[in-house]
Design a protein around this motif. Structure first.
Motif, PDB file in Angstrom:
ATOM      1  N   PRO A  73       0.804  -1.233   0.000  1.00 20.06           N
ATOM      2  CA  PRO A  73       0.000   0.000   0.000  1.00 20.06           C
ATOM      3  C   PRO A  73       0.833   1.276   0.000  1.00 20.06           C
ATOM      4  CG  PRO A  73      -0.873  -1.591   1.584  1.00 20.06           C
ATOM      5  CD  PRO A  73       0.441  -2.120   1.132  1.00 20.06           C
ATOM      6  N   LEU A  74       2.108   1.181   0.394  1.00 17.34           N
ATOM      7  CA  LEU A  74       2.985   2.353   0.387  1.00 17.34           C
ATOM      8  C   LEU A  74       3.651   2.548  -0.969  1.00 17.34           C
ATOM      9  CD1 LEU A  74       4.789   1.798   3.829  1.00 17.34           C
ATOM     10  CD2 LEU A  74       2.680   3.062   3.359  1.00 17.34           C
ATOM     11  N   ARG A  75       3.334   1.661  -1.925  1.00 17.60           N
ATOM     12  CA  ARG A  75       3.872   1.713  -3.285  1.00 17.60           C
ATOM     13  C   ARG A  75       5.409   1.577  -3.288  1.00 17.60           C
ATOM     14  NH1 ARG A  75      -0.038   3.240  -6.887  1.00 17.60           N
ATOM     15  NH2 ARG A  75      -1.907   4.202  -6.011  1.00 17.60           N
ATOM     16  N   ILE A  76       5.899   0.722  -2.399  1.00 20.95           N
ATOM     17  CA  ILE A  76       7.315   0.391  -2.362  1.00 20.95           C
ATOM     18  C   ILE A  76       7.444  -1.110  -2.171  1.00 20.95           C
ATOM     19  CG2 ILE A  76       8.062   2.629  -1.455  1.00 20.95           C
ATOM     20  CD1 ILE A  76       8.155   1.394   1.321  1.00 20.95           C
ATOM     21  N   ASP A  77       8.660  -1.609  -2.157  1.00 22.95           N
ATOM     22  CA  ASP A  77       8.900  -3.009  -1.881  1.00 22.95           C
ATOM     23  C   ASP A  77      10.200  -3.139  -1.081  1.00 22.95           C
ATOM     24  OD1 ASP A  77       9.971  -3.699  -5.307  1.00 22.95           O
ATOM     25  OD2 ASP A  77      10.886  -2.522  -3.720  1.00 22.95           O
ATOM     26  N   VAL A  78      10.576  -4.380  -0.783  1.00 23.97           N
ATOM     27  CA  VAL A  78      11.758  -4.601   0.039  1.00 23.97           C
ATOM     28  C   VAL A  78      13.010  -4.049  -0.629  1.00 23.97           C
ATOM     29  CG1 VAL A  78      13.300  -6.400   0.933  1.00 23.97           C
ATOM     30  CG2 VAL A  78      10.839  -6.572   1.317  1.00 23.97           C
ATOM     31  N   GLU A  79      13.090  -4.182  -1.954  1.00 17.57           N
ATOM     32  CA  GLU A  79      14.273  -3.678  -2.638  1.00 17.57           C
ATOM     33  C   GLU A  79      14.374  -2.167  -2.523  1.00 17.57           C
ATOM     34  OE1 GLU A  79      15.676  -7.126  -2.951  1.00 17.57           O
ATOM     35  OE2 GLU A  79      16.774  -5.426  -3.798  1.00 17.57           O
ATOM     36  N   THR A  80      13.228  -1.487  -2.509  1.00 16.44           N
ATOM     37  CA  THR A  80      13.247  -0.040  -2.283  1.00 16.44           C
ATOM     38  C   THR A  80      13.778   0.266  -0.890  1.00 16.44           C
ATOM     39  OG1 THR A  80      11.321   0.203  -3.737  1.00 16.44           O
ATOM     40  CG2 THR A  80      11.851   2.049  -2.283  1.00 16.44           C
ATOM     41  N   LEU A  81      13.295  -0.486   0.093  1.00 15.12           N
ATOM     42  CA  LEU A  81      13.786  -0.295   1.467  1.00 15.12           C
ATOM     43  C   LEU A  81      15.280  -0.593   1.551  1.00 15.12           C
ATOM     44  CD1 LEU A  81      10.881  -1.999   3.464  1.00 15.12           C
ATOM     45  CD2 LEU A  81      11.270   0.449   3.164  1.00 15.12           C
ATOM     46  N   ARG A  82      15.720  -1.635   0.852  1.00 15.55           N
ATOM     47  CA  ARG A  82      17.145  -1.984   0.861  1.00 15.55           C
ATOM     48  C   ARG A  82      17.977  -0.833   0.295  1.00 15.55           C
ATOM     49  NH1 ARG A  82      19.192  -7.228   0.722  1.00 15.55           N
ATOM     50  NH2 ARG A  82      17.258  -8.028  -0.167  1.00 15.55           N
ATOM     51  N   SER A  83      17.493  -0.244  -0.801  1.00 15.98           N
ATOM     52  CA  SER A  83      18.248   0.847  -1.419  1.00 15.98           C
ATOM     53  C   SER A  83      18.306   2.081  -0.522  1.00 15.98           C
ATOM     54  CB  SER A  83      17.619   1.216  -2.762  1.00 15.98           C
ATOM     55  OG  SER A  83      16.331   1.787  -2.592  1.00 15.98           O
ATOM     56  N   ARG A  84      17.319   2.224   0.380  1.00 16.42           N
ATOM     57  CA  ARG A  84      17.306   3.357   1.311  1.00 16.42           C
ATOM     58  C   ARG A  84      18.092   3.075   2.588  1.00 16.42           C
ATOM     59  NH1 ARG A  84      10.778   4.525   1.367  1.00 16.42           N
ATOM     60  NH2 ARG A  84      10.557   5.304  -0.777  1.00 16.42           N
ATOM     61  N   GLY A  85      18.602   1.872   2.744  1.00 17.82           N
ATOM     62  CA  GLY A  85      19.280   1.504   3.971  1.00 17.82           C
ATOM     63  C   GLY A  85      18.337   1.109   5.080  1.00 17.82           C
ATOM     64  N   GLN A  86      17.050   0.899   4.760  1.00 18.68           N
ATOM     65  CA  GLN A  86      16.059   0.521   5.766  1.00 18.68           C
ATOM     66  C   GLN A  86      15.903  -0.986   5.903  1.00 18.68           C
ATOM     67  OE1 GLN A  86      12.918   3.719   4.330  1.00 18.68           O
ATOM     68  NE2 GLN A  86      12.235   2.851   6.267  1.00 18.68           N
ATOM     69  N   TYR A  87      16.583  -1.760   5.070  1.00 18.96           N
ATOM     70  CA  TYR A  87      16.460  -3.219   5.120  1.00 18.96           C
ATOM     71  C   TYR A  87      17.850  -3.825   4.985  1.00 18.96           C
ATOM     72  CZ  TYR A  87      14.950  -7.978   4.129  1.00 18.96           C
ATOM     73  OH  TYR A  87      14.760  -9.341   4.182  1.00 18.96           O
ATOM     74  N   LEU A  88      18.284  -4.562   6.015  1.00 19.85           N
ATOM     75  CA  LEU A  88      19.595  -5.205   6.018  1.00 19.85           C
ATOM     76  C   LEU A  88      19.423  -6.686   6.319  1.00 19.85           C
ATOM     77  CD1 LEU A  88      21.572  -2.578   8.155  1.00 19.85           C
ATOM     78  CD2 LEU A  88      21.337  -2.647   5.673  1.00 19.85           C
ATOM     79  N   GLU A  89      20.292  -7.514   5.739  1.00 19.47           N
ATOM     80  CA  GLU A  89      20.233  -8.962   5.929  1.00 19.47           C
ATOM     81  C   GLU A  89      21.593  -9.513   6.318  1.00 19.47           C
ATOM     82  OE1 GLU A  89      18.916 -10.941   2.448  1.00 19.47           O
ATOM     83  OE2 GLU A  89      16.795 -10.810   2.936  1.00 19.47           O
TER      84      GLU A  89
END
Length: 742
Positions: free
Chosen positions: A723-739
């Motif tokens: 619903p936010l019109r983003i995905d995990v890869e978008t979060l990853r590119s922003r530094g909001q998703y790390l693995e």
């Protein structure tokens, strides 16, 4: 001369970016044609929107939205038993044809095409490349006109040969398509960054004159019966049991609302001319709804790599200079070629040993990275490719352009090859990229010197044995003797352990070590400290352990920091695991050899934004370390999955204390062998509203554990943030998703 510089210099410096845009654009140009081929399209006037909606509701009582794509496919978004879904449906019957799942490959290619996977800076770069392409096309056309003697001469056969002739012929074929792509791409970038005014597209306001009467069957609504399916873009259903809501309708002509009781069309607003123009520019760039144009643009885009290569060749010849790597013979003189694919340079040591061995055998060698694959090697009869595999089966950094270059490679009848892969057997994608390279070379028609061999954990023994077999096959003495230098280690002593999971066949231990200073003379201690003292470390960094009899270290994520005074890891015993079995049999006072490897790419960001920690099994180790260090009491939430709360609830006492002192804000656990039979993904979905709100506020997500768990978490998070019109890869590119997965 000036016109030639205007044409050549931008193209020279932007060649890689332009080739990336072109190749990805060519791939994306296939999507409209593929969508069209998979779509059932009724004849004009055969199906109305009302008929379609009625048929869909019969099969999908929980339908929430119907979308007709640019290629004509009809998609229904629905909710069934509390679970959202999307299906491609047959417009003649309303039945589902297949689940609607956008291809992850094409999504990745689109991100690469739009932004080079760099988010906003990448989009700016892509827009700049569109301008560069436009400049190159215009200047190139003027050069052709000057060369041929006028505009009319552009239609006559060209003279000349070689790279110059090929460059000119390709440019003449592709110029109109490239100009169209550059103009439309530049227009879209200018809109995005505010250089051109955005067309107003506010849509009509919600009507106040909704009747509020008893909802009628959607198939009977007059306004929808008057609209042909070919005009539909989107139909959003009213909220269930809300008589004051209305259908939201978007067509090719505009947007409005439909009363769910009377079927009357309310507040219809035609599309503005500027909006129509913008939509057409998008269609002309992407080919959406114009599949034949997409294929034409894709064909012209495929000329860009060849234009770049021939253009660089022409420029290089004009410069009358040639490049030669240090310690290598030139490509034209080489009897053997060594190409290297490496992410962290480990493979280069093996390549240098092979080059040295071949030189000693009287063979002249050219060695370079796989990205530098030439179109041809005139004299070479042997091609050796030594490559590792990066991540989940991907190419390493020095080989990421190899496959695209291979499309233009001409090996010749005498060139034979051998591929040597490097990897770690504990990963499911062991040497996957090397296997793909071997298959691709075979598909080009090249013959093998020797079948592909795979080296586990940089084994020098396996490499040396491979060299012996190659020596026999090429009929030259080739003696390889290479052993990678192990990292400097220190002696660590086990001071404490806690054991879990035996009852559920998942033995897992929390092990705490301190650097040992016992059992060594003063000069041994001094020598050891001078070459191998532990550096400062943080939770999330890695401890390398050298198991007895092992040729390479195993890495474990640290659950502690230097300030904790111990080196803490959480280890699950793997079946037949050499290192995990060794660690699990340790007793207090036993010693191991280990070293610290920094891992700054996996730790919470500084600031007050919420942090969401997600893990399963032993992956809880570094996550607990992050919580322990959260002395500022910033919002921190842990989602963790185990097997049984009675036998393998790792760090249960510590987590309870962290909840009490508010270093941990919230804890949500899932146990697969308990009554609820839940996984960590299920807990995330239960909290999806709260998770989505935290992500909107800039929350950072850190995931640690097995690849299977991480893959499931990514799918769930994609659903949560949709619903936010983003995905995990978008979060990853922003530094909001790390693995940190294994």
């Amino acid at each position: 001369m000036m016109l030639r510089k205007i044409h050549g210099l931008p193209g020279l410096f932007a060649a890689i970016f332009l080739m990336t845009l072109a190749v990805t654009g060519a791939i994306l140009s296939l999507v409209p044609a593929m969508d069209r081929a998979a779509t059932l399209i009724p004849a004009a006037g055969e199906v109305s929107v009302a008929e379609l909606a009625g048929r869909v509701v019969d099969h999908y009582p929980g339908a929430e939205q119907i979308v007709r794509g640019a290629s004509g496919g009809v998609i229904v978004y629905y909710n069934r038993d509390g679970q959202p879904g999307a299906d491609l449906v047959n417009p003649l019957t309303g039945e589902g044809m297949a689940p609607y799942e956008p291809s992850a490959f094409f999504i990745w290619i689109k991100d690469l095409h739009r932004s080079f996977l760099l988010d906003s800076p990448g989009r700016m770069l892509a827009g700049l490349m569109a301008v560069v392409m436009l400049l190159v096309c215009i200047s190139g056309t003027l050069l052709l006109v000057r060369r041929t003697g006028g505009w009319r001469a552009l239609l006559r056969p060209f003279t000349g040969s070689g790279s110059t002739r090929i460059h000119a012929e390709l440019a003449r074929f592709a110029i109109l398509g490239l100009l169209l792509s550059a103009l439309t791409g530049g227009y879209m970038s200018a809109l995005r960054f505010g250089l051109l005014p955005e067309p107003p597209e506010t849509g009509p306001t919600f009507p106040a004159e909704v009747s509020g009467g008893q909802p009628a069957p959607v198939a009977t609504l007059a306004a929808l019966s008057d609209i042909d399916l070919g005009e539909l873009r989107e139909l959003v259903f009213p909220y269930p049991d809300d008589r004051q809501d209305a259908y939201s309708l978007t067509t090719s002509e505009g947007a409005g609302f439909v009363d769910q009781a009377t079927g009357e069309l309310l507040k219809f607003q035609p599309r503005a001319a500027a909006s129509v123009f913008q939509k057409w520019m998008v269609r002309l760039h992407t080919g959406e709804g114009l599949w034949w144009l997409g294929l034409v643009l894709g064909a012209t885009a495929l000329t860009v790599p060849a234009l770049s290569l021939t253009g660089i060749t022409v420029w290089w010849r004009r410069r009358r200079s040639s490049a030669q790597l240090a310690n290598n013979v030139s490509i034209s003189r080489a009897d053997a070629i060594i190409l290297v694919g490496s992410e962290n340079n480990a493979t280069w040591g093996f390549a240098r040993e092979l080059q040295s061995g071949l030189n000693k055998a009287g063979i002249q060698v050219h060695c370079s990275e796989m990205n530098a694959l030439a179109e041809t090697y005139p004299q070479a009869s042997m091609l050796f490719i030594l490559t590792s595999t990066y991540g989940d089966g991907d190419a390493p950094a020095s080989a990421r352009r190899f496959m695209s270059r291979l499309a233009y490679f001409r090996g010749g009848e005498t060139l034979r090859y051998a591929v040597l892969g490097f990897g770690d057997k504990q990963f499911s994608t062991f040497c996957q990229f090397a296997l793909e390279v071997d298959a691709a070379l075979a598909a080009k028609g090249l013959s093998r010197i020797h079948k592909i061999e795979l080296i586990d954990r940089c084994s020098g023994t396996q490499f040396n044995q491979w060299g012996g077999r190659i020596s026999e096959l090429i009929g030259r003495p080739l003696s390889l003797s290479y052993e990678p230098l192990p990292p400097a280690t220190v002696t660590l002593e086990l001071v404490e352990r806690a054991d879990y999971g035996v009852a559920v066949q998942a033995p897992t231990s929390i092990l705490r070590f301190r650097q040992s200073r016992l059992g060594r003379s003063w000069w041994q201690a001094f020598f050891k400290a001078s070459r191998g003292s532990l550096p400062d470390f943080e939770a999330g960094d890695l401890l390398g352990v050298m198991p007895p009899g092992g040729h390479s270290p195993r890495l474990y994520s640290l659950a502690s920091s230097t300030s904790d005074g111990v080196i803490e890891i959480c280890v699950r015993k793997q079946p037949d695991g050499l290192c995990s079995g060794f660690l699990h049999q340790l007793k207090r006072g036993d010693r191991i050899e280990g070293f610290i490897r920094q891992n700054p790419g996996f730790r919470p960001a500084v600031g007050s934004a919420p942090v969401i920690l997600i893990g399963a099994g032993a992956g809880i180790g570094p996550l607990t370390g992050f919580i322990r260090k959260n002395t500022r009491r910033n919002p921190m939430f842990l989602y963790w999955g185990g097997r049984s709360p009675q036998s393998d609830f790792l760090y249960q006492p510590e987590l309870g204390c962290y909840l009490e002192d508010h270093r941990l804000t919230g804890l949500n656990t899932a146990f697969s062998r308990s009554v609820e039979h839940a996984y960590v993904q299920d807990k995330l979905m239960e909290d999806q509203v709260a998770v989505r709100q935290m992500i909107e506020r800039g929350a950072q997500i850190l995931v640690c554990g097995g690849r299977g768990m991480a893959s499931g978490v990514r799918l769930v998070l994609d659903e949560i943030v949709r619903p936010l019109r983003i995905d995990v890869e978008t979060l990853r590119s922003r530094g909001q998703y790390l693995e940190d997965v294994y």
